[in-house]
Write an enzyme that holds these catalytic residues in place. Structure first.
Site, PDB file in Angstrom:
ATOM      1  CD  GLN A 146     -81.851  37.529 -17.513  1.00 18.56           C
ATOM      2  OE1 GLN A 146     -82.166  37.729 -16.130  1.00 18.56           O
ATOM      3  NE2 GLN A 146     -80.487  36.994 -18.188  1.00 18.56           N
ATOM      4  N   GLY A 147     -86.628  35.628 -19.035  1.00 22.65           N
ATOM      5  CA  GLY A 147     -86.956  34.265 -19.009  1.00 22.65           C
ATOM      6  C   GLY A 147     -86.095  33.334 -19.110  1.00 22.65           C
ATOM      7  CE1 TYR A 148     -82.277  35.121 -21.570  1.00 22.17           C
ATOM      8  CE2 TYR A 148     -79.932  35.800 -20.573  1.00 22.17           C
ATOM      9  CZ  TYR A 148     -80.914  35.350 -20.955  1.00 22.17           C
ATOM     10  OH  TYR A 148     -80.765  36.803 -22.359  1.00 22.17           O
ATOM     11  CD  GLU A 264     -76.910  38.296 -15.285  1.00 25.52           C
ATOM     12  OE1 GLU A 264     -77.583  38.257 -14.159  1.00 25.52           O
ATOM     13  OE2 GLU A 264     -76.332  37.790 -16.584  1.00 25.52           O
ATOM     14  CB  SER A 399     -74.797  26.892 -10.622  1.00 21.41           C
ATOM     15  OG  SER A 399     -74.279  25.971 -11.528  1.00 21.41           O
ATOM     16  CG  ASN A 400     -69.747  28.845  -6.964  1.00 24.10           C
ATOM     17  OD1 ASN A 400     -70.342  29.627  -7.855  1.00 24.10           O
ATOM     18  ND2 ASN A 400     -69.809  28.588  -5.981  1.00 24.10           N
TER      19      ASN A 400
END
Length: 420
Positions: A146-148, A264, A399-400
């Site tokens: 996955q290239g994000y 996901e 992230s959170n």
């Protein structure tokens, strides 16, 4: 018991369930029996192996296990039968993931293809793309990355700078991705690129399918705290892919990427929670044996962990039952729940283990003495690895801070955070 021909992919599990009394119980028993009969011999040593922080374990053997699953009809259960799936109901998919986790079966190596890209292609891809790529995902002959994330846009997907432009029948790609899971073993990556020069944020992005085995792509593993390397940097220097390997229209990459992220955090999270429950149970048993449970603070943390696990399960069922599936932020709530819970479990594990958690075995598996200045020469036990790797749980996959922004802005309607 109504027999299920596990090797027959043409069997429509949803249709079978609609016509079969007690289908859920029969299906669960069939999955359980198959796993008991097949997690033997060469596959027996794979039990409990792999997964985040341990992807290096028995990778080649786990790949063969995934292909064994495919040969017996246990991959891509929820996909339509016309695309090689089994048209399994939501209940059947939940049952499979839970029984798989209860059997302590090895972590799958094809998650990104089966759970993310495949459903995305079914929803947004062309017929040619489906015919080209779905069979390789079903039979686990092609693996995906996955290239994000990028160095300057970790959890901010709209901030990607990797660029691509059309040159005749070819996309030319330049840029860098980072924290790319399993890129070093994948043949392909789905990559978010900026394809409209001068565009900003979520506009002008495209979703490209890019082969990794080419001279324009360089994959560099990143060594983690655990001494292993399942994340990678990926550099694109005039890398290429065919013009028709774009999912959706040029500039529609944001909507395709968001669609993928909805897949996901699906039913596989319930299987993940079974694994979490097993970890908590083992830690509780360890605390009971070594006396740590006599410490009121440890006992209280174990109780809080159990409550947190129940909250996770309740939220997952609410989401999967359709009550809040379309609600913006449901996936962000799920991510916040499990990531923080699992990080705290890592801290609980080393607290229960006590002073022993501060040191490793006398030697690595290769017989080389531990050298704390060289992480690749340090062998970690299960709980040390859990503690170290779960530091990343609140960062990867969004992230959170980003998850809380999504909830605040899209669900609660609070003012947007100031952005440069």
């Amino acid at each position: 018991m109504t027999p299920i021909n596990l090797a027959d992919r043409s069997l429509d599990l949803g249709e079978w369930a609609a016509q079969t009394p007690d289908a859920a119980d029969i299906f669960a028993a069939a999955v359980r029996e198959w796993l008991e009969q097949n997690l033997v011999g060469e596959f027996a040593e794979l039990k409990g192996r792999g997964g985040p922080g341990s992807e290096h374990e028995f990778f080649a053997q786990r790949l063969e296990w995934d292909r064994h699953l495919a040969a017996h009809g246990w991959t891509c259960l929820g996909w339509p039968t016309r695309h090689g799936g089994r048209n399994a109901t939501l209940e059947q998919r939940i049952i499979f993931h839970q029984e798989y986790a209860r059997a302590d079966a090895p972590a799958r190596v094809n998650h990104l293809g089966e759970e993310l890209l495949g459903p995305t292609l079914i929803e947004y891809g062309t017929e040619e793309q489906k015919q080209r790529f779905l069979p390789g995902i079903v039979d686990v002959t092609e693996l995906w990355a996955q290239g994000y994330s990028e160095p300057g846009a970790g959890s901010d997907l709209a901030g990607v700078a990797t660029a691509a432009h059309l040159d005749g029948d070819t996309w030319i790609i330049n840029g860098q991705k980072v924290w790319t899971s399993l890129a070093h073993v994948a043949q392909w990556a789905f990559v978010i690129c900026r394809t409209e020069k001068g565009s900003t944020r979520h506009k002008g992005l495209s979703f490209l399918l890019v082969p990794l085995d080419q001279s324009g792509v360089t994959v560099r593993p990143i060594q983690q705290l655990t001494g292993t390397s399942e994340f990678n940097e990926v550099f694109f220097d005039d890398a290429t892919t065919d013009a028709d390997l774009i999912v959706g229209a040029p500039g529609d990459g944001w909507s395709v990427a968001m669609g993928l992220l909805q897949f996901e955090r699906g039913v596989s999270t319930l299987g993940q929670q079974v694994g979490f429950a097993r970890e908590l149970e083992t830690i509780t048993d360890m605390a009971r044996v070594n006396g740590a449970l006599d410490d009121p603070s440890i006992a209280a943390r174990i109780v809080r962990a159990d409550i947190g696990l129940r909250v996770m399960r309740a939220h997952a069922h609410r989401t999967l039952d359709g009550d809040i599936t379309s609600e913006a932020g449901a996936a962000s709530v799920a991510k916040l729940l499990w990531a923080n819970w699992h990080r705290d479990l890592g801290e609980l594990a080393v607290a229960v283990a006590g002073a022993a958690s501060l040191i490793g075995p006398d030697a690595t598996a290769e017989g080389v003495p531990n050298d704390l200045t060289r992480p690749d020469h340090v062998e970690l036990d299960q709980w040390q690895r859990l503690f170290l790797f779960t530091r990343a749980d609140t960062i990867y996959g969004g992230s959170n801070e980003v998850q809380r922004n999504i909830i605040a802005e899209r669900v609660l309607g609070l003012p947007r955070e100031a952005r440069a």
